[in-house]
Design a protein around this motif. Structure first.
Motif: not given
Length: 184
Positions: A133, A140-143, A148
């Protein structure tokens, strides 16, 4: 037009026993015969079997020369040294056996990590999921689904967790490392 025949790899004793001459090696490129153990361990290059540049290629004299070489003291010493080395390697009794164990452990670790990564990529591809992403930093967020998924897997595989920790540590150490160079 004489040439080497594969029948020379086998030796038949007068009592009918058959043995394979594991030490005898033929090179297609050089069209020559070599003695593997004498190439490794011979201190005197007295015959063509133990000279890497020549080898033995006088096919007319092959019949007396192979048994002659096989029964020579130098060949028997080299053969014994070769078998001793082979035994010590199998039993892990060489000087570098500890290093060999470490190398084998590292190879297994990297094969396992690669297997997990490939499985994660195949899972994403099979389910038509995007691999990344907006960010490429794990944790991290949006990885993305791939990172994930790798982060989830690390909870079950300690070698993956160690690898992720080392990757994160290298990323955080890098800017500090640059500052240390500039200061000194």
């Amino acid at each position: 037009m004489r040439h080497f025949s594969s029948k020379w790899y086998k030796k038949i004793h007068p009592n009918g026993e058959k043995f394979v001459r594991t030490w005898l090696q033929y090179s297609n490129k050089k069209d020559s015969l070599f003695c593997f153990c004498c190439l490794l361990f011979s201190t005197t290059k007295t015959n063509n079997f133990s000279e890497i540049s020549k080898g033995f290629c006088d096919w007319k004299k092959l019949n007396p020369r192979i048994p002659e070489h096989e029964n020579s003291n130098e060949h028997q010493r080299c053969y014994s040294d070769w078998k001793t080395l082979e035994k010590n390697l199998k039993e892990g009794k060489t000087l570098d056996s500890d290093l060999q164990r470490v190398i084998s452990g590292e190879m297994k670790k990297w094969k396992d990590i690669l297997k997990v990564i490939v499985d994660a990529i195949l899972f994403c591809a099979k389910n038509n999921l995007a691999l990344r992403e907006t960010t490429e930093d794990i944790g991290q967020q949006n990885s993305g689904i791939f990172l994930s998924f790798i982060e989830l897997i690390r909870h079950y595989y300690p070698f993956v967790a160690e690898h992720i920790a080392s990757v994160k540590a290298k990323k955080t150490q890098h800017p500090t490392f640059l500052l240390e160079i500039k200061m000194s």
